[in-house]
Write a protein that holds these residues in place. Structure first.
Motif, PDB file in Angstrom:
ATOM      1  N   TYR A 117       0.814  -1.211   0.000  1.00 17.74           N
ATOM      2  CA  TYR A 117       0.000   0.000   0.000  1.00 17.74           C
ATOM      3  C   TYR A 117       0.851   1.267   0.000  1.00 17.74           C
ATOM      4  O   TYR A 117       0.372   2.339  -0.315  1.00 17.74           O
ATOM      5  CB  TYR A 117      -0.941   0.031   1.213  1.00 17.74           C
ATOM      6  CG  TYR A 117      -2.067  -0.953   1.102  1.00 17.74           C
ATOM      7  CD1 TYR A 117      -3.206  -0.642   0.368  1.00 17.74           C
ATOM      8  CD2 TYR A 117      -2.000  -2.194   1.717  1.00 17.74           C
ATOM      9  CE1 TYR A 117      -4.255  -1.541   0.249  1.00 17.74           C
ATOM     10  CE2 TYR A 117      -3.045  -3.103   1.612  1.00 17.74           C
ATOM     11  CZ  TYR A 117      -4.167  -2.760   0.875  1.00 17.74           C
ATOM     12  OH  TYR A 117      -5.188  -3.656   0.766  1.00 17.74           O
ATOM     13  N   TYR A 118       2.121   1.149   0.399  1.00 15.16           N
ATOM     14  CA  TYR A 118       2.982   2.312   0.543  1.00 15.16           C
ATOM     15  C   TYR A 118       4.259   2.129  -0.262  1.00 15.16           C
ATOM     16  O   TYR A 118       4.717   1.011  -0.487  1.00 15.16           O
ATOM     17  CB  TYR A 118       3.352   2.521   2.020  1.00 15.16           C
ATOM     18  CG  TYR A 118       2.146   2.535   2.928  1.00 15.16           C
ATOM     19  CD1 TYR A 118       1.334   3.648   2.996  1.00 15.16           C
ATOM     20  CD2 TYR A 118       1.818   1.423   3.697  1.00 15.16           C
ATOM     21  CE1 TYR A 118       0.220   3.664   3.822  1.00 15.16           C
ATOM     22  CE2 TYR A 118       0.711   1.439   4.530  1.00 15.16           C
ATOM     23  CZ  TYR A 118      -0.083   2.565   4.579  1.00 15.16           C
ATOM     24  OH  TYR A 118      -1.174   2.580   5.386  1.00 15.16           O
ATOM     25  N   LYS A 119       4.864   3.270  -0.673  1.00 19.40           N
ATOM     26  CA  LYS A 119       6.139   3.211  -1.388  1.00 19.40           C
ATOM     27  C   LYS A 119       7.229   2.650  -0.495  1.00 19.40           C
ATOM     28  O   LYS A 119       8.100   1.923  -0.945  1.00 19.40           O
ATOM     29  CB  LYS A 119       6.533   4.600  -1.899  1.00 19.40           C
ATOM     30  CG  LYS A 119       5.666   5.089  -3.033  1.00 19.40           C
ATOM     31  CD  LYS A 119       6.121   6.446  -3.524  1.00 19.40           C
ATOM     32  CE  LYS A 119       5.179   6.907  -4.634  1.00 19.40           C
ATOM     33  NZ  LYS A 119       5.525   8.236  -5.123  1.00 19.40           N
TER      34      LYS A 119
END
Length: 128
Positions: free
Chosen positions: A7-9
């Protein structure tokens, strides 16, 4: 890897949870405002929950609902006793998807209406 979705870099590496907090591999503490499963209501590693789970694991860890289990029946009775008399039937499911499926099925049977109102971009389960 293209087979892994994050969901996140820069995804967090969570290594521990205690009550309302999560900890990363560096020991940094985060308030768990997202939760999941039962952590929303009792927190991570709640001492009373850990004690109850350990006690149950000494007897039997898991069985499917196709078999009878006295603990499930006792819990259903205790839960029903806390509810108004009109809410005396208890159904157990194993996921939010199953809970949504059951709620939709029951409302369709009760109302004969097949319309469902759902929020856009919200998770509602994968089975219907």
């Amino acid at each position: 890897s293209p087979a892994i979705f994050h969901y996140y870099k820069k995804p967090l590496m969570i290594t521990e949870g205690k009550m309302q907090y999560l900890y990363d591999e560096h020991g940094r503490r985060y308030l768990d405002a997202f939760g999941g499963i039962v952590t929303v209501s009792v927190g991570h590693c709640h001492p009373e929950v850990v004690k109850a789970v350990n006690k149950q694991n000494e007897t039997i860890q898991h069985t499917t609902t196709i078999y009878l289990n006295d603990q499930v029946a006792e819990f259903a009775s205790e839960l029903a006793a806390k509810l108004p008399p009109s809410l005396s039937t208890i159904y157990f499911v194993n996921s939010g998807s199953e809970a949504n499926d059951l709620a939709i099925l029951m409302s369709r049977l009760y109302t004969n209406n097949f319309d469902v109102l759902a929020l856009r971009n919200a998770y509602h389960g994968m089975s219907l």
